[in-house]
Write a protein that holds these residues in place. Structure first.
Motif, short mmCIF file in Angstrom:
data_model
loop_
_atom_site.label_atom_id
_atom_site.label_comp_id
_atom_site.label_asym_id
_atom_site.label_seq_id
_atom_site.Cartn_x
_atom_site.Cartn_y
_atom_site.Cartn_z
N VAL A 19 0.84 -1.20 0.00
CA VAL A 19 0.00 0.00 0.00
C VAL A 19 0.88 1.25 0.00
CG1 VAL A 19 -1.65 1.35 1.39
CG2 VAL A 19 -1.98 -1.11 1.07
N ALA A 20 1.92 1.25 0.80
CA ALA A 20 2.84 2.40 0.83
C ALA A 20 3.54 2.57 -0.51
CB ALA A 20 3.86 2.20 1.95
N LEU A 21 3.98 1.48 -1.11
CA LEU A 21 4.65 1.55 -2.41
C LEU A 21 3.72 2.10 -3.49
CD1 LEU A 21 7.25 0.87 -3.97
CD2 LEU A 21 6.25 -1.36 -4.45
N LEU A 22 2.48 1.65 -3.49
CA LEU A 22 1.51 2.17 -4.46
C LEU A 22 1.25 3.66 -4.23
CD1 LEU A 22 -1.05 -0.77 -4.71
CD2 LEU A 22 0.58 -0.01 -6.43
N GLY A 23 1.22 4.08 -2.98
CA GLY A 23 1.05 5.51 -2.69
C GLY A 23 2.21 6.33 -3.22
N TYR A 24 3.43 5.85 -3.00
CA TYR A 24 4.60 6.55 -3.52
C TYR A 24 4.57 6.61 -5.05
CZ TYR A 24 6.82 6.35 1.09
OH TYR A 24 7.11 6.50 2.40
N LEU A 25 4.21 5.50 -5.69
CA LEU A 25 4.16 5.47 -7.15
C LEU A 25 3.15 6.48 -7.69
CD1 LEU A 25 4.43 1.65 -7.93
CD2 LEU A 25 6.13 3.41 -8.33
N VAL A 26 2.01 6.58 -7.05
CA VAL A 26 1.00 7.55 -7.50
C VAL A 26 1.52 8.98 -7.37
CG1 VAL A 26 -1.27 8.53 -6.94
CG2 VAL A 26 -0.98 6.05 -7.08
N VAL A 27 2.17 9.29 -6.26
CA VAL A 27 2.69 10.64 -6.05
C VAL A 27 3.78 10.95 -7.07
CG1 VAL A 27 4.01 12.09 -4.45
CG2 VAL A 27 2.08 10.76 -3.62
N PHE A 28 4.73 10.05 -7.27
CA PHE A 28 5.81 10.32 -8.22
C PHE A 28 5.31 10.37 -9.65
CE2 PHE A 28 8.67 9.13 -4.71
CZ PHE A 28 9.51 10.21 -4.79
N PHE A 29 4.32 9.56 -9.99
CA PHE A 29 3.74 9.65 -11.33
C PHE A 29 3.10 11.03 -11.54
CE2 PHE A 29 0.10 9.15 -14.22
CZ PHE A 29 0.78 8.76 -15.35
N GLY A 30 2.41 11.52 -10.54
CA GLY A 30 1.81 12.86 -10.63
C GLY A 30 2.87 13.94 -10.78
N LEU A 31 3.96 13.83 -10.04
CA LEU A 31 5.04 14.82 -10.14
C LEU A 31 5.70 14.79 -11.52
CD1 LEU A 31 6.71 14.49 -6.63
CD2 LEU A 31 5.39 16.41 -7.51
N ILE A 32 5.94 13.60 -12.04
CA ILE A 32 6.56 13.47 -13.36
C ILE A 32 5.63 14.03 -14.43
CG2 ILE A 32 7.31 11.80 -15.11
CD1 ILE A 32 8.41 10.12 -12.75
N LEU A 33 4.35 13.75 -14.32
CA LEU A 33 3.38 14.27 -15.27
C LEU A 33 3.33 15.79 -15.22
CD1 LEU A 33 1.26 13.29 -17.31
CD2 LEU A 33 -0.41 13.42 -15.48
N LEU A 34 3.37 16.36 -14.03
CA LEU A 34 3.37 17.82 -13.88
C LEU A 34 4.64 18.42 -14.49
CD1 LEU A 34 1.96 20.29 -12.63
CD2 LEU A 34 3.25 19.84 -10.55
N MET A 35 5.79 17.75 -14.30
CA MET A 35 7.04 18.23 -14.86
C MET A 35 6.99 18.23 -16.39
SD MET A 35 10.90 16.78 -14.22
CE MET A 35 10.60 15.26 -15.08
N VAL A 36 6.42 17.20 -16.98
CA VAL A 36 6.31 17.11 -18.43
C VAL A 36 5.41 18.23 -18.97
CG1 VAL A 36 5.39 15.70 -20.32
CG2 VAL A 36 6.84 14.66 -18.57
N VAL A 37 4.30 18.48 -18.29
CA VAL A 37 3.38 19.54 -18.73
C VAL A 37 4.07 20.90 -18.66
CG1 VAL A 37 1.26 20.77 -18.09
CG2 VAL A 37 1.28 18.29 -18.16
N ILE A 38 4.82 21.17 -17.61
CA ILE A 38 5.52 22.45 -17.47
C ILE A 38 6.60 22.59 -18.54
CG2 ILE A 38 7.07 23.75 -15.97
CD1 ILE A 38 5.39 22.79 -13.61
N MET A 39 7.31 21.53 -18.86
CA MET A 39 8.34 21.60 -19.89
C MET A 39 7.72 21.89 -21.26
SD MET A 39 10.86 18.50 -18.70
CE MET A 39 11.82 18.53 -20.19
N ILE A 40 6.58 21.26 -21.55
CA ILE A 40 5.91 21.51 -22.82
C ILE A 40 5.44 22.95 -22.91
CG2 ILE A 40 3.83 20.93 -24.16
CD1 ILE A 40 4.22 18.02 -23.20
N GLU A 41 4.86 23.47 -21.83
CA GLU A 41 4.42 24.86 -21.82
C GLU A 41 5.60 25.82 -21.99
OE1 GLU A 41 2.01 25.91 -18.48
OE2 GLU A 41 0.46 24.48 -18.99
#
Length: 116
Positions: A19-41
């Motif tokens: 459960v903890a590992l899945l929580g970390y994966l969700v958070v890091f996936f969100g951060l990586i997605l946000l980073m990609v969106v900011i780089m594209i902008e």
């Protein structure tokens, strides 16, 4: 919500780790997605800025024209301007004098060149 709370009361260490590992994966996936969106902008904004940029001014010859008139009384001589208009040069001289805390008539500017 009640079901999740009831199901999570007695869990093993392995399940808690999963459960903890899945929580970390969700958070890091969100951060990586946000980073990609900011780089594209950022790339979109840079390309828009390049499109809106004015064409570069024509290069002024390396030698500035010689002054024909004598310098004004109290001046330190002539100042050669390269790719800079008179208004911008006067503004730069005033800013330098202000930052140095000295009157403008105590400073001597030999040349002003725009660095791109």
């Amino acid at each position: 919500m009640f079901f999740v709370n009831t199901a999570m009361t007695d869990i093993s260490i392995g399940t808690a780790g999963l459960v903890a590992l899945l929580g970390y994966l969700v958070v890091f996936f969100g951060l990586i997605l946000l980073m990609v969106v900011i780089m594209i902008e950022g790339k979109i904004m840079v390309s828009k800025k390049k499109e809106q940029a004015a064409p570069a001014p024509a290069a002024v010859p390396a030698q500035a024209p010689k002054a024909t008139a004598a310098p004004a009384p109290g001046s330190a001589g002539e100042c050669k301007l390269y790719n800079v208009d008179d208004k911008t040069a006067a503004m730069l001289m005033a800013i330098v004098a202000n930052k140095m805390g000295k009157p403008l008539n105590e400073l001597r500017f030999k040349s002003i060149k725009e660095v791109a």
